[in-house]
Design a protein around this motif. Sequence first.
Motif, short mmCIF file in Angstrom:
data_model
loop_
_atom_site.label_atom_id
_atom_site.label_comp_id
_atom_site.label_asym_id
_atom_site.label_seq_id
_atom_site.Cartn_x
_atom_site.Cartn_y
_atom_site.Cartn_z
N GLU A 1 -7.09 7.56 -1.73
CA GLU A 1 -6.05 7.86 -2.72
C GLU A 1 -5.38 6.59 -3.21
OE1 GLU A 1 -4.54 12.37 -1.60
OE2 GLU A 1 -3.81 10.69 -0.42
N ASN A 2 -5.22 5.60 -2.31
CA ASN A 2 -4.67 4.31 -2.71
C ASN A 2 -5.53 3.68 -3.80
OD1 ASN A 2 -2.31 2.73 -1.28
ND2 ASN A 2 -3.09 4.19 0.19
N GLU B 1 -7.62 5.26 -5.74
CA GLU B 1 -7.53 6.09 -6.96
C GLU B 1 -6.28 5.73 -7.76
OE1 GLU B 1 -7.68 10.27 -6.01
OE2 GLU B 1 -9.53 10.02 -4.89
N MET B 2 -5.17 5.48 -7.05
CA MET B 2 -3.94 5.12 -7.75
C MET B 2 -4.09 3.77 -8.45
SD MET B 2 -1.75 7.43 -7.76
CE MET B 2 -3.08 8.58 -7.91
N GLY B 3 -4.88 2.88 -7.83
CA GLY B 3 -5.16 1.61 -8.49
C GLY B 3 -5.85 1.83 -9.82
N ARG C 1 -6.99 -1.94 -4.11
CA ARG C 1 -6.26 -1.15 -5.10
C ARG C 1 -6.13 -1.92 -6.41
NH1 ARG C 1 -1.83 -1.35 -7.58
NH2 ARG C 1 -1.35 -3.29 -6.49
N VAL D 1 0.86 -1.19 0.00
CA VAL D 1 0.00 0.00 0.00
C VAL D 1 0.89 1.24 0.00
CG1 VAL D 1 -1.94 -1.06 1.21
CG2 VAL D 1 -0.14 0.04 2.53
N PHE D 2 0.33 2.37 -0.46
CA PHE D 2 1.04 3.65 -0.36
C PHE D 2 0.79 4.18 1.05
CE2 PHE D 2 -0.10 3.40 -4.94
CZ PHE D 2 1.19 3.33 -5.44
N THR D 3 1.78 4.00 1.94
CA THR D 3 1.52 4.28 3.36
C THR D 3 1.20 5.74 3.64
OG1 THR D 3 3.90 4.41 3.61
CG2 THR D 3 2.86 2.36 4.30
N SER D 4 1.76 6.66 2.85
CA SER D 4 1.56 8.08 3.15
C SER D 4 0.28 8.62 2.53
CB SER D 4 2.77 8.89 2.65
OG SER D 4 2.84 8.79 1.24
N MET D 5 -0.40 7.79 1.77
CA MET D 5 -1.62 8.27 1.10
C MET D 5 -2.86 7.67 1.77
SD MET D 5 -0.21 8.00 -2.79
CE MET D 5 -1.17 9.25 -3.60
#
Lengths: 279, 336
Positions: free
Chosen positions: A142-143, A145-147, A192, A134-138
């Motif tokens: 947002e994770n 959305e990035m998927g 994601r 996972v994107f830990t800072s997001m």
Amino acid sequence: MSEEENLKALRNTRGNKDASITRTEGMSTAEPVRPGGHAFPAPGGPFLAGEGMTGGYGRGADILHDCTIAVEKGQIAVIVGPNGAGKSTAMKAIFGMLPLRKGRVQLDGEDITGLAPPDRVARGMAFVPQVNNVFTSMTVQENLEMGAFLRRDDFSGTMEQVFDLFPILREKRQQPAGELSGGQRQQVAVGRALMTEPKVLLLDEPTAGVSPIVMDELFDRIIEVARAGITILMVEQNARQALEIADIGYVLVQGANAHTGTGKELLSDPVVRRSFLGG
Amino acid sequence: MDILNALVVFLNFVFIPAATYGSQLALGALGVTFVYAILRFSNFAHGDTMAFGAMVTIYATWGLQALGVSLGPLPTALLALPVGIAVTAVFLLATDRVVFRFYREKRAAPIIVAIVSLGVMFVLNGIVRLFIGVDDVIFLDGLRQIITPADFKAWSGLDEGLGLKMSQAITLVVAIISVILLFWFLNRTRTGKSMRAYSDNEDLALLSGINPDRVVAVTWIIVAALTTTAGVLYGLDKTFKAYVYFQLLLPIFAAAIVGGLGSPLGAIVGGYIIAFSEVIVTYAWKKVVTYLVPESWAPDGLLQLVTTDYKFAVSFSILVIVLIFMPTGIFKGKSV
């Protein structure tokens, strides 16, 4: 200096741990297939297959030796085997996170061996790595959305479906993914990957490091995803449980196929039971 | 006792100059933090990139002036700024293509890339000196002062004057606009979010279909915009001198590290902390104190802690103290 020595020198940090000059956290460790490759038609054969895969990391020795993994549309395939058998490597090779030295990867009637990972995503593959998935800072949202990064259409419907599958994520949508528990992170990771509405979902030990209750829950969700028509290829440490839900199972030993069969066959095979399932 | 006059002296000689300088440092530190967060190395060529961008903008300004174009009271350099940004962006992308990409593809350790950027710095340094020379270049035109000290004195009836230079006002306004744009870009746009994703986890970004080459290219373009803007604002406010930008590297890095490397908000706060510390420590406080204390207490000395020659020592000291006691900076950046 030879090229080999050159590379070694370039990657040598000579004990430098000063993060005020450089940042190694989150840096890529993979050497994926380079962009620019093309796919070409390869009709017939299984829906997703890595055939005769041979390869290893960087310039290192081969880890996979003529390994073949195949799965038909809508089925669940499971790769099991002892530690260091090359299970994750086989899966990375299928996704293009590792260039093959020999063999090919085929998806839905196309040879995609030369495609870089983002191009494979565009063709309907999704991959959930075992760690750092996972994107830990997001935030959770947002994770997701990035998927859906490659999608240009409205993906709010898919996001709702993911929230329906993992209701806890709806609650935590504005929370950074790094603050979630292990099981919740796995849900974000799977969510994601589902955001592209993939045809094939590759899961690398989705239940690693989660409690037994969460593990059962995750397996249930995975079956639910498969019922929706998504082909699943999964590496699992919990071999017995995974083979119970598998349409087809592969036992890898030292990077090569050792046993292949339906989940039930492997579960009842005395050799497999004795060597890999603890009796 | 004359608090009003003391306040005016403070504003005129400490607050406004420090806020201006802080904005310039903040823009510079934002660029450093950006490269650190996304490309993962400290870019020592940053100061000289500022000089390069400012140089191109100066040439464009001269061209516009020769054509008779002017913005009236505003400096023509503002009109030339987009040209400077575009040329610098092309230059940085070319540098990346020729130099940095090689190391990225070889998965070189970031420390190697940081040293490579030192080489890029020397080359840039040479290019700028070769073209525009080492002398002062003044390229500010239009209205110099928005408020002159004499006008202020006449208006307020105070003994002390308060001046606001055009370059100072522009610096503050442009810095605020740039920062708002940058934060909007990072938190609201698809490309901005993909850059944060890449910074967070490169492999996972690749798995999500994010094209790393595109992220790197967009990063360099943003860095070009930030450095050129910072370089031009600094040049307008002081004068353009090729080597000054090289010296700015220290306060800029100090600002980025104080705020927390990798944190955009930290870069901004760090910029102001460094600027205010520098100005406060090197300012001669005699005048302010004389207004504030009874006449008999008036100081004989200048009340200046360090001379301005040592202003870099201030940022250096702050840098050392922060690295020892608070290595992740105020906003918990990524340094350890």
